[in-house]
Design an enzyme around this catalytic site. Structure first.
Site, mmCIF file in Angstrom:
data_model
loop_
_atom_site.group_PDB
_atom_site.id
_atom_site.type_symbol
_atom_site.label_atom_id
_atom_site.label_comp_id
_atom_site.label_asym_id
_atom_site.label_seq_id
_atom_site.Cartn_x
_atom_site.Cartn_y
_atom_site.Cartn_z
ATOM 1 N N ARG A 29 16.695 7.587 1.018
ATOM 2 C CA ARG A 29 15.917 7.299 -0.195
ATOM 3 C C ARG A 29 16.431 6.060 -0.922
ATOM 4 N NH1 ARG A 29 16.353 9.270 -4.980
ATOM 5 N NH2 ARG A 29 17.507 11.118 -4.326
ATOM 6 N N TYR A 56 -8.509 -2.874 -2.892
ATOM 7 C CA TYR A 56 -8.524 -1.692 -2.048
ATOM 8 C C TYR A 56 -8.867 -0.438 -2.873
ATOM 9 C CZ TYR A 56 -6.869 1.993 1.016
ATOM 10 O OH TYR A 56 -6.779 3.132 1.760
ATOM 11 N N LYS A 91 -1.710 -1.238 8.652
ATOM 12 C CA LYS A 91 -2.740 -2.105 9.220
ATOM 13 C C LYS A 91 -2.120 -3.086 10.221
ATOM 14 C CE LYS A 91 -4.992 0.438 6.418
ATOM 15 N NZ LYS A 91 -5.288 0.052 5.051
ATOM 16 N N ASP A 122 -1.997 -8.239 -2.707
ATOM 17 C CA ASP A 122 -2.123 -7.367 -1.546
ATOM 18 C C ASP A 122 -2.457 -8.289 -0.375
ATOM 19 O OD1 ASP A 122 -2.983 -5.665 0.487
ATOM 20 O OD2 ASP A 122 -3.749 -4.169 -0.911
HETATM 21 C C1 LIG Z 1 -5.137 0.535 3.776
HETATM 22 C C2 LIG Z 1 -4.918 -0.406 2.678
HETATM 23 C C3 LIG Z 1 -4.069 -0.096 1.602
HETATM 24 C C4 LIG Z 1 -3.413 1.262 1.460
HETATM 25 O O1 LIG Z 1 -2.459 1.477 2.427
HETATM 26 P P1 LIG Z 1 -2.024 2.911 2.973
HETATM 27 O O2 LIG Z 1 -1.025 2.541 4.018
HETATM 28 O O3 LIG Z 1 -3.235 3.618 3.462
HETATM 29 O O4 LIG Z 1 -1.392 3.652 1.829
HETATM 30 C C5 LIG Z 1 -3.872 -1.051 0.631
HETATM 31 N N1 LIG Z 1 -4.491 -2.253 0.678
HETATM 32 C C6 LIG Z 1 -5.309 -2.573 1.682
HETATM 33 C C7 LIG Z 1 -5.976 -3.908 1.678
HETATM 34 C C8 LIG Z 1 -5.564 -1.674 2.719
HETATM 35 O O5 LIG Z 1 -6.405 -2.013 3.696
#
Ligand SMILES: *Cc1c(COP(=O)(O)O)cnc(C)c1O
Length: 373
Positions: free
Chosen positions: A37, A91, A188, A163
């Site tokens: 952690r 998102y 992703k 992001d």
């Molecule tokens: C999938 C996604 C997230 C969230 O991520 P998780 O791993 O599902 O928690 C955030 N931003 C974007 C652009 C995403 O495609």
């Protein structure tokens, strides 16, 4: 003889990091008191360094999900009475976190169109502490001018976050463009094989330390086994992204001007409204695109007629997948509201995989013929 200048201990390591599953480590006579952690197991440290290197950042931390990375980062810089400006199109899970949780913390927020710099400027309040953008955005591949935003926030002493999931660090390195904190859903492209749930945050040592302090309290850490899988995935990231970029460009051009397609959203098309900005700030245009089928074609029937391309909630795997935002990410909005923001019932978000592009085109073409019968 040949190991001059190298740490001798490294010679016992192989090409991949061993997995340290331990949750218990010595605390006497050691430099680092390790505990999962605390983001400091050997696997967590290795993956953090790799992601920092990819992002051209001083430091990075792995998280248990993209949302853990996003929520921990935001709450590390926002407290009661603070204000934050978000781009409209972010998102869905991040949007949900903001609108469901922020009022409980007494954090003020505003959403803005977020394409024109004036949109951001007009929303910044005197208590603004953070600006948060997402480019290219989901699902309409909107492009925000990253350099312009980072310049704006420096003037106001605000922390900027992006992001960077859709681009991946291969296609976009926001820290180089002046952004403070770059966030990923590593589920992703970083993961890329549709088998890891993970997140990551990169930035300066000082900023990452603040996020680390919150991370300890919120506990959204990444397990060592997942760190190992992510490390393995990242070895092929550059190769995968090269193929995603190439395939998506070819598919976007094929769809653009196709008689059954009403509109294509892809930053690599010169017709994209912010093509020039995308070209200047990205090293490649990415594997994500969206397109709208002509009104006379039923989007659900089209998806069902596809053979290789699978309808899927997630994205950015090596396999091509497709999603209908109106039925999934934007299902909670009314049809009217969806149409207002450009998300019609015929819009499809397409995560272009690394298959032979001709196979992808054939699958789309055959499905179109099938539904038009
Ligand atoms: C999938 C996604 C997230 C969230 O991520 P998780 O791993 O599902 O928690 C955030 N931003 C974007 C652009 C995403 O495609």
């Amino acid at each position: 003889m040949h190991s001059r200048g190298r740490d001798k201990r490294l010679t016992v390591w192989g090409a991949i990091s061993p997995i340290y599953m331990a949750t218990s480590y010595p605390f006497l006579d050691v430099e680092t008191k390790r505990y999962p952690r605390y983001f400091n197991t050997p696997n967590q440290e290795v993956i953090g360094k790799k992601i920092a290197a990819l992002e051209n950042a001083e430091a990075a931390l792995p998280f248990g999900s993209g949302i853990a990375a996003i929520s921990t980062s935001l709450l590390a810089f926002l407290k009661k009475g603070d204000h934050v400006v978000f781009q409209n199109e972010i998102y869905g899970g991040a949007h949900n976190f903001i609108v469901k949780e922020f009022q409980n913390y007494g954090i003020e927020y505003d959403f803005t169109e977020g394409v024109d710099l004036e949109n951001f400027k007009s929303k910044i309040k005197s208590n603004a502490k953070v600006i948060y953008i997402e480019t290219p955005s989901n699902p309409l591949l909107t492009i925000t001018d990253v350099k312009a935003v980072s310049k704006l926030v420096k003037k106001h002493n605000i922390v900027s976050m992006i992001d960077n999931t859709f681009a991946s660090p291969i296609n976009q390195t926001p820290i180089d463009l002046g952004i403070d904190i770059s966030i990923h859903s590593a589920t992703k492209y970083l993961g890329g094989h549709s088998d890891i749930l993970a997140g990551a945050v990169a930035g300066s040592k000082e900023h990452i330390d603040k996020i680390f302090q919150k991370g300890i309290n919120f506990g959204g850490n990444l397990s060592d086994f997942m760190c190992y899988l992510l490390e393995r995935s990242i070895k092929t990231l550059a190769l995968r992204i090269e193929k995603h970029n190439k395939n998506a460009q070819i598919i976007a051009e094929y769809l653009d001007g196709h008689k059954d397609i009403a509109k294509v959203y892809y930053p690599g098309l010169p017709s994209h409204p912010n093509y020039k900005i995308a070209k200047a700030q990205m090293h490649g245009f990415g594997g994500m695109l969206s397109f709208e089928l002509h009104k006379n074609i039923d989007a659900i029937a089209f998806q069902n007629a596809l053979k290789m391309i699978k309808p899927s909630m997630s994205l950015a795997g090596v396999e091509s997948t497709i999603l209908m935002p109106a039925l999934t990410s934007h299902a909670l909005l009314s049809e009217d509201d969806r149409n207002k923001i450009g998300i019609s019932n015929n819009l499809l978000r397409f995560s272009v995989g690394i298959e032979d592009y001709q196979d992808i085109i054939n699958d789309i073409e055959e499905a179109l013929q099938e539904v038009k019968k």
